[in-house]
Design a protein around this motif. Structure first.
Motif, PDB file in Angstrom:
ATOM      1  N   HIS A 296     -16.792  -6.312 -17.002  1.00 19.93           N
ATOM      2  CA  HIS A 296     -16.872  -6.160 -15.555  1.00 19.93           C
ATOM      3  C   HIS A 296     -17.161  -7.474 -14.835  1.00 19.93           C
ATOM      4  CE1 HIS A 296     -16.817  -1.916 -16.338  1.00 19.93           C
ATOM      5  NE2 HIS A 296     -17.941  -1.971 -17.014  1.00 19.93           N
TER       6      HIS A 296
ATOM      7  N   ARG B 115      -2.957  -0.589  -6.604  1.00 16.74           N
ATOM      8  CA  ARG B 115      -4.220  -0.101  -6.040  1.00 16.74           C
ATOM      9  C   ARG B 115      -5.406  -0.450  -6.953  1.00 16.74           C
ATOM     10  NH1 ARG B 115      -5.424   5.051  -4.701  1.00 16.74           N
ATOM     11  NH2 ARG B 115      -4.527   5.820  -6.629  1.00 16.74           N
TER      12      ARG B 115
ATOM     13  N   VAL C 155      -9.063   2.756  -1.912  1.00 17.21           N
ATOM     14  CA  VAL C 155      -9.041   1.506  -2.685  1.00 17.21           C
ATOM     15  C   VAL C 155     -10.434   1.205  -3.230  1.00 17.21           C
ATOM     16  CG1 VAL C 155      -8.640  -0.988  -2.641  1.00 17.21           C
ATOM     17  CG2 VAL C 155      -7.156   0.511  -1.332  1.00 17.21           C
ATOM     18  N   SER C 156     -11.390   0.991  -2.332  1.00 20.20           N
ATOM     19  CA  SER C 156     -12.702   0.512  -2.781  1.00 20.20           C
ATOM     20  C   SER C 156     -13.735   1.624  -2.903  1.00 20.20           C
ATOM     21  CB  SER C 156     -13.211  -0.598  -1.857  1.00 20.20           C
ATOM     22  OG  SER C 156     -13.099  -0.229  -0.517  1.00 20.20           O
TER      23      SER C 156
ATOM     24  N   ARG D 128       0.790  -1.216   0.000  1.00 23.17           N
ATOM     25  CA  ARG D 128       0.000   0.000   0.000  1.00 23.17           C
ATOM     26  C   ARG D 128       0.827   1.272   0.000  1.00 23.17           C
ATOM     27  NH1 ARG D 128      -4.884  -0.189   1.664  1.00 23.17           N
ATOM     28  NH2 ARG D 128      -4.888   1.642   0.341  1.00 23.17           N
TER      29      ARG D 128
ATOM     30  N   ARG E 129     -11.684  -5.272   7.815  1.00 24.36           N
ATOM     31  CA  ARG E 129     -10.650  -4.924   6.824  1.00 24.36           C
ATOM     32  C   ARG E 129      -9.381  -4.357   7.471  1.00 24.36           C
ATOM     33  NH1 ARG E 129     -11.203  -0.866   1.673  1.00 24.36           N
ATOM     34  NH2 ARG E 129      -9.127  -0.001   1.879  1.00 24.36           N
TER      35      ARG E 129
ATOM     36  N   ASP F 269     -24.435   7.689 -11.242  1.00 24.96           N
ATOM     37  CA  ASP F 269     -23.457   7.292 -10.244  1.00 24.96           C
ATOM     38  C   ASP F 269     -23.103   8.481  -9.350  1.00 24.96           C
ATOM     39  OD1 ASP F 269     -21.391   5.063  -9.524  1.00 24.96           O
ATOM     40  OD2 ASP F 269     -20.276   6.947  -9.518  1.00 24.96           O
ATOM     41  N   ARG F 270     -22.642   8.157  -8.142  1.00 24.68           N
ATOM     42  CA  ARG F 270     -22.334   9.226  -7.189  1.00 24.68           C
ATOM     43  C   ARG F 270     -21.206  10.132  -7.679  1.00 24.68           C
ATOM     44  NH1 ARG F 270     -19.426   5.925  -2.147  1.00 24.68           N
ATOM     45  NH2 ARG F 270     -18.395   4.385  -3.426  1.00 24.68           N
TER      46      ARG F 270
ATOM     47  N   LEU G 117       2.619   1.296  -7.617  1.00 26.15           N
ATOM     48  CA  LEU G 117       1.642   1.453  -6.535  1.00 26.15           C
ATOM     49  C   LEU G 117       0.251   1.752  -7.102  1.00 26.15           C
ATOM     50  CD1 LEU G 117       1.173   1.607  -3.455  1.00 26.15           C
ATOM     51  CD2 LEU G 117       1.710   4.043  -3.589  1.00 26.15           C
ATOM     52  N   GLU G 118       0.221   2.600  -8.139  1.00 32.90           N
ATOM     53  CA  GLU G 118      -1.060   2.936  -8.774  1.00 32.90           C
ATOM     54  C   GLU G 118      -1.698   1.680  -9.385  1.00 32.90           C
ATOM     55  OE1 GLU G 118      -2.045   6.259  -8.542  1.00 32.90           O
ATOM     56  OE2 GLU G 118      -3.964   5.489  -9.225  1.00 32.90           O
TER      57      GLU G 118
ATOM     58  N   ALA H 113      -0.853   8.432  -7.865  1.00 32.70           N
ATOM     59  CA  ALA H 113       0.601   8.325  -8.024  1.00 32.70           C
ATOM     60  C   ALA H 113       1.217   9.725  -7.952  1.00 32.70           C
ATOM     61  CB  ALA H 113       0.923   7.680  -9.368  1.00 32.70           C
TER      62      ALA H 113
ATOM     63  N   ALA I 105      -8.619  -2.578  -5.924  1.00 33.05           N
ATOM     64  CA  ALA I 105      -9.989  -2.052  -6.021  1.00 33.05           C
ATOM     65  C   ALA I 105     -10.891  -3.068  -6.724  1.00 33.05           C
ATOM     66  CB  ALA I 105      -9.984  -0.732  -6.786  1.00 33.05           C
TER      67      ALA I 105
ATOM     68  N   ASN J  31     -17.823   5.796   9.166  1.00 37.21           N
ATOM     69  CA  ASN J  31     -18.648   4.715   8.600  1.00 37.21           C
ATOM     70  C   ASN J  31     -19.731   4.225   9.565  1.00 37.21           C
ATOM     71  OD1 ASN J  31     -16.954   5.064   6.465  1.00 37.21           O
ATOM     72  ND2 ASN J  31     -16.228   2.955   6.363  1.00 37.21           N
TER      73      ASN J  31
ATOM     74  N   ARG K  17     -17.039  -7.919  -2.737  1.00 34.61           N
ATOM     75  CA  ARG K  17     -18.333  -7.344  -2.329  1.00 34.61           C
ATOM     76  C   ARG K  17     -19.467  -8.038  -3.068  1.00 34.61           C
ATOM     77  NH1 ARG K  17     -16.064  -2.329  -2.891  1.00 34.61           N
ATOM     78  NH2 ARG K  17     -17.177  -1.746  -4.779  1.00 34.61           N
TER      79      ARG K  17
ATOM     80  N   PRO L  69     -12.451   2.072   4.692  1.00 37.99           N
ATOM     81  CA  PRO L  69     -12.485   2.540   6.076  1.00 37.99           C
ATOM     82  C   PRO L  69     -12.155   4.039   6.129  1.00 37.99           C
ATOM     83  CG  PRO L  69     -10.778   0.859   5.771  1.00 37.99           C
ATOM     84  CD  PRO L  69     -11.394   1.083   4.441  1.00 37.99           C
TER      85      PRO L  69
ATOM     86  N   PRO M  53     -16.978   2.269   0.392  1.00 37.79           N
ATOM     87  CA  PRO M  53     -16.794   1.434   1.573  1.00 37.79           C
ATOM     88  C   PRO M  53     -15.354   1.316   2.082  1.00 37.79           C
ATOM     89  CG  PRO M  53     -17.019   0.033  -0.349  1.00 37.79           C
ATOM     90  CD  PRO M  53     -17.168   1.442  -0.841  1.00 37.79           C
TER      91      PRO M  53
ATOM     92  N   VAL N 254       4.330   4.328  -9.972  1.00 39.79           N
ATOM     93  CA  VAL N 254       3.501   3.746 -11.029  1.00 39.79           C
ATOM     94  C   VAL N 254       3.020   2.353 -10.631  1.00 39.79           C
ATOM     95  CG1 VAL N 254       3.501   2.951 -13.438  1.00 39.79           C
ATOM     96  CG2 VAL N 254       4.586   5.122 -12.835  1.00 39.79           C
TER      97      VAL N 254
ATOM     98  N   GLN O 124     -24.623   2.022  -5.687  1.00 41.10           N
ATOM     99  CA  GLN O 124     -23.419   2.847  -5.708  1.00 41.10           C
ATOM    100  C   GLN O 124     -22.173   2.032  -5.337  1.00 41.10           C
ATOM    101  OE1 GLN O 124     -23.174   5.911  -2.597  1.00 41.10           O
ATOM    102  NE2 GLN O 124     -24.856   4.887  -1.571  1.00 41.10           N
ATOM    103  N   TYR O 125     -22.385   0.873  -4.753  1.00 43.44           N
ATOM    104  CA  TYR O 125     -21.249   0.003  -4.418  1.00 43.44           C
ATOM    105  C   TYR O 125     -21.132  -1.161  -5.407  1.00 43.44           C
ATOM    106  CZ  TYR O 125     -22.093   2.616  -0.159  1.00 43.44           C
ATOM    107  OH  TYR O 125     -22.309   3.627   0.735  1.00 43.44           O
TER     108      TYR O 125
ATOM    109  N   THR P 282     -11.610  -6.079  -4.399  1.00 43.20           N
ATOM    110  CA  THR P 282     -12.591  -5.813  -3.339  1.00 43.20           C
ATOM    111  C   THR P 282     -13.996  -5.668  -3.937  1.00 43.20           C
ATOM    112  OG1 THR P 282     -11.996  -3.459  -3.379  1.00 43.20           O
ATOM    113  CG2 THR P 282     -10.990  -4.798  -1.668  1.00 43.20           C
ATOM    114  N   LEU P 283     -14.091  -5.174  -5.176  1.00 38.45           N
ATOM    115  CA  LEU P 283     -15.402  -5.126  -5.836  1.00 38.45           C
ATOM    116  C   LEU P 283     -15.942  -6.546  -6.026  1.00 38.45           C
ATOM    117  CD1 LEU P 283     -17.721  -3.767  -7.503  1.00 38.45           C
ATOM    118  CD2 LEU P 283     -16.271  -4.066  -9.508  1.00 38.45           C
TER     119      LEU P 283
ATOM    120  N   THR Q 210     -16.230  -2.648   7.513  1.00 44.06           N
ATOM    121  CA  THR Q 210     -15.254  -1.700   6.949  1.00 44.06           C
ATOM    122  C   THR Q 210     -14.299  -1.115   7.981  1.00 44.06           C
ATOM    123  OG1 THR Q 210     -16.616   0.304   7.169  1.00 44.06           O
ATOM    124  CG2 THR Q 210     -16.959  -1.024   5.198  1.00 44.06           C
TER     125      THR Q 210
ATOM    126  N   ARG R  17     -24.600   3.577 -12.859  1.00 47.13           N
ATOM    127  CA  ARG R  17     -24.304   2.383 -12.073  1.00 47.13           C
ATOM    128  C   ARG R  17     -24.564   1.128 -12.891  1.00 47.13           C
ATOM    129  NH1 ARG R  17     -27.264   4.440  -6.645  1.00 47.13           N
ATOM    130  NH2 ARG R  17     -26.288   6.490  -6.647  1.00 47.13           N
TER     131      ARG R  17
ATOM    132  N   ALA S 269       0.215   7.718 -15.051  1.00 45.83           N
ATOM    133  CA  ALA S 269      -0.504   6.703 -14.252  1.00 45.83           C
ATOM    134  C   ALA S 269      -1.646   7.357 -13.472  1.00 45.83           C
ATOM    135  CB  ALA S 269       0.469   6.013 -13.300  1.00 45.83           C
TER     136      ALA S 269
END
Lengths: 468, 303
Positions: A270, A56, B28-29, A41, A371, B239-240, A52-53, B36, A60, B109, A67, B21, B19, A50, A233-234, A63-64, A367, B227, B213
């Motif tokens: 997706h 991440r 991340v999520s 992280r 996590r 979407d938000r 790290l990006e 970067a 992401a 949260n 979920r 923390p 979501p 780069v 939204q999630y 985790t999607l 959360t 969404r 990046a």
């Protein structure tokens, strides 16, 4: 549409197959979360900006997907409830040999993010037969055609009598007797099974469950006070199952999001399968030496469990301060599962009680504790005498989760929150690391939050700041 | 006598969104990220561009580099004589810079606040005139009888003082402040598409891998405007990332009650100073939003 393995013809067939589905979704979710939480992280962990990006971005996506596995589990629980089944949160501890799930061939193990892990995840989510490399770049099936495909006459490779015996024993089967050949096979068989059973006994006679006991989101949800009215939204959509149409909608959603075999035209990229396929391709393109994950060992557990079938693959955490945090994680996880068992269970409860429980589970516990504790574990050494970091073991100490009497529910969870607050407050790590250590600061932050959660539970949520 | 200061402008708040923390350092999520080349999130409300921790982004190439720029200033200043009921301009305070020192929007949260009705904490207001001289500095206490009380121990009444009254979708007030042509969802989506195009153009002129990046992540996030899952919604809702361009958190009203550290306007230090504001127009790509409010200062002397 390919041929299906098993014809499901009775309510028991459906319930037992749904139990197996719930167990699988739970199992995959833990594996995905584990890998996601192992990811580096910070550039201080040896990554360039780069890299790290990129890391991440993968995190992401994982985790999607995790979920959405939770969402799939929620849909399966709604399907169970709708036809008179009971919620199912059982699963064996990690690791398990792949034979544990018979012909499904699902290897259950907790491994860090790397090519082998993503390849395994890709296999879990793969359509059958496995498509060619062009699949993730092609357009899917329009949604209006999906229902027609599901309702089309199916071809089964087993006779109903044999299939009924196999399916009816569901998740409790000796592994070798699970005949489903893939997750896709299981869900498409379920869809066909719902149609068959409705034809046999009628829709009213199949959907006999207390549909108010289901948890669902979107406009009109009875739980609109929280984020449940706005789940999409999630990337989620938990629907209520009340009849054959909604049951098929729920199954279509699961298969669309996962394997993508029935996904609508704009969604293929997706799907879980394509997310993992593209991730694997990215990883294969990376230069040697780029390691996006922390040096986390496989299956880091606090102890051996009798239901483990791959004992040699377990790594027992021996470093005391890490082991203590791993135990704290397990107790938090078990508390969350118990709360979900109450939430989805059939014991009488008011709408307010449901909302109260959801307000503890879905955001705070998941959360703000599960996590962060997981991420901290992947930063801590697992052993006293050798290298390798720990991770969240998702350990279940008992075979069956049991709730107290309804009258004692609130006080039982009070007791658990108080224990958690005390344990957070008295961790050994505070004595071993300086106060300004980033891990210590994060644990202190969680301690504050757990104390607040415990106090507010005692006050029946009187202290929380007003929502609309 | 009262001194009324009306202030507005963009602020930056680099924080994770659920979501994730609440203490997630890079995102991340959720849909907000420390990209970067950027430092970790600091979760602080930055009302001034020269505050430590501000990290403003580019929004396009050349003349298309247009987007929120941090800076909250006094736009109207008036003295009000509550005996004669006469208003007088107070030009010496025009363009004064308003800051909320180390303030955060806190929710954790659902542990402290639910449903995005964030409480502001800590709350300490500073005003510097346009020459940069600090003329007002006062803090607010959650509990005046226990100034050190942390927000994790505040009760709901204390928290409510620091929360907005509610949220308004498609707010006309927000659209007017931020320059959106109207409050429709189409306008919000169009705004994001223009930003995406501008960033794609910027990417073509960007050579450094780190910057490329970061831009790639922003461009891909701006792709998510509808969404994906819609069975319950009966259509793909906005979407938000786009919707929040016209979302308003309205009705923050705090009578600042704590220690006065600087008072160069003749303010009455023994009474509370009413502060009210709204925030809205959150641009998750810029990590910026708009604030508009009033600070009303009862004075023992003035003009």
């Amino acid at each position: 549409m390919t041929s299906l393995t098993i014809e499901l013809t009775t309510r028991d067939d459906l319930i037992n197959t749904l139990h197996l589905a719930a167990e699988l979704e739970h199992n995959l979710m833990c594996q995905y979360l584990f890998a996601a939480y192992t990811m580096k992280r910070s550039t201080s962990e040896g990554l360039s900006e780069v890299q790290l990006e990129k890391t991440r971005g993968w995190g992401a996506l994982m985790t999607l997907v995790a979920r959405q596995e939770m969402e799939h589990m929620g849909l399966v629980l709604n399907l169970l409830t709708a036809i008179g089944g009971t919620p199912y949160f059982r699963r064996p501890n990690f690791p398990q040999r792949k034979e544990r799930y018979g012909k499904l061939g699902i290897k259950s193990e907790l491994t860090r993010f790397d090519k082998e892990t993503i390849k395994r995840f890709q296999g879990f989510e793969s359509p059958h037969p496995e498509p060619g490399p062009e699949f993730c770049a092609t357009r899917g099936v329009p949604r209006e055609d999906i229902r027609a495909l599901l309702l089309a006459p199916q071809v089964f490779t087993q006779r109903p009598t044999e299939a009924t015996v196999t399916a009816a024993r569901g998740a409790q089967l000796p592994a070798s007797e699970i005949e489903f050949t893939s997750v896709q096979d299981l869900y498409v068989s379920l869809a066909a099974g719902f149609v068959t059973v409705v034809e046999r006994i009628g829709e009213k006679n199949l959907f006999i469950g207390d549909v108010k006991a289901e948890i669902w989101g979107g406009p009109g949800t009875p739980y609109g006070e929280g984020s449940m009215d706005d789940l999409s939204q999630y990337g989620l959509d938990l629907i209520q199952v009340v009849d054959l149409k909604s049951a098929l909608d729920a199954i279509v959603e699961i298969v669309e999001q996962g394997e993508g075999i029935l996904a609508p035209p704009d969604y293929i990229e997706h799907t879980h399968y394509c997310i993992y396929t593209n991730m694997l391709n990215d990883l294969l393109d990376e230069k040697p030496g780029f390691d996006a994950a922390r040096p986390v060992v496989r299956n880091p557990l606090t102890r051996m469990h009798p239901d483990i079938t791959a004992a040699r693959e377990v790594n027992i955490i021996t470093r005391p301060e890490t082991r203590e945090i791993a135990s704290l994680f397990n107790f938090t996880y078990e508390t969350m599962l118990l709360m979900m068992l109450f939430l989805y269970g059939s014991s009488p409860k008011t709408k307010q009680q449901r909302v109260d429980f959801m307000n503890a589970i879905f955001f705070p516990l998941m959360t703000m504790f599960i996590r962060p504790l997981s991420e901290i574990l992947t930063q801590l050494p697992a052993f006293k005498d050798k290298k390798g970091n720990a991770g969240p073991g998702f350990e279940l100490s008992r075979d069956v989760l049991v709730l107290p009497q309804p009258a004692n529910i609130w006080s039982e969870f009070q007791r658990r929150f108080d224990i958690l607050a005390w344990q957070f407050d008295n961790l050994w790590i505070y004595e071993l690391r300086p106060a300004d250590d980033e891990i210590v600061k994060r644990v202190r932050y969680m301690t504050e939050n757990m104390r607040r959660l415990a106090d507010d539970w005692r006050a029946h949520w009187k202290n929380v700041g007003r929502g609309e | 006598m009262w001194l009324y200061l009306s202030f507005e402008g963009y602020f930056q708040m680099r924080m994770a969104t659920d979501p994730d923390p609440a203490d997630e350092p890079r995102g991340v999520s959720g849909y907000t990220f420390a990209l970067a080349g950027e430092p970790d999130f600091d979760n602080l409300l930055h009302l001034q561009p020269d505050e430590e921790g501000v990290c403003e982004r580019r929004f396009g190439y050349g003349k298309n580099d247009t987007g929120p720029r941090v800076g909250v200033t006094v736009r109207q200043a008036k003295w009000y004589d509550d005996e004669t009921l006469v208003y007088k301009e107070a030009p010496e305070y025009l363009e004064a810079r308003v800051s909320f020192v180390k303030a955060q929007l806190t929710e954790r949260n659902g542990i402290i606040i639910r449903n995005d009705l964030f409480a502001i904490d800590p709350l300490r207001v500073q005003v510097r005139n346009k020459r940069g001289t600090l003329v007002l500095d006062r803090e607010d206490f959650l509990d005046p009888n226990n100034p050190a009380l942390p927000i994790t121990q505040a009760n709901s009444e204390m928290l409510e003082r620091r929360q907005p009254q509610g949220l308004t979708d498609n707010s006309v007030e927000v659209a007017k402040a931020t320059g959106l042509p109207d409050v429709s969802n189409d306008s919000c989506i169009n705004n994001r598409r223009i930003r995406q195009r501008n960033l794609e153009e910027l990417l073509k002129h960007t050579k450094k891998p780190v910057e490329r990046a970061a831009l790639a992540t922003r461009i891909s996030q701006l792709n998510i405007l509808r969404r994906w899952w819609d069975l319950s919604q009966g259509g793909k809702p906005i979407d938000r990332r786009a919707h929040q361009l016209t979302l308003q958190a309205y009705g923050w009203a705090v009578d600042i009650n704590g220690a006065v550290h600087v008072n160069k306007v003749g303010a009455d230090e023994n009474t509370n100073w009413p502060l009210s504001f709204w925030m809205g127009g959150w641009d998750g790509d810029a990590l910026c939003a708009y604030i508009s409010g009033y600070l009303s200062i009862p004075c023992t002397s003035g003009t």
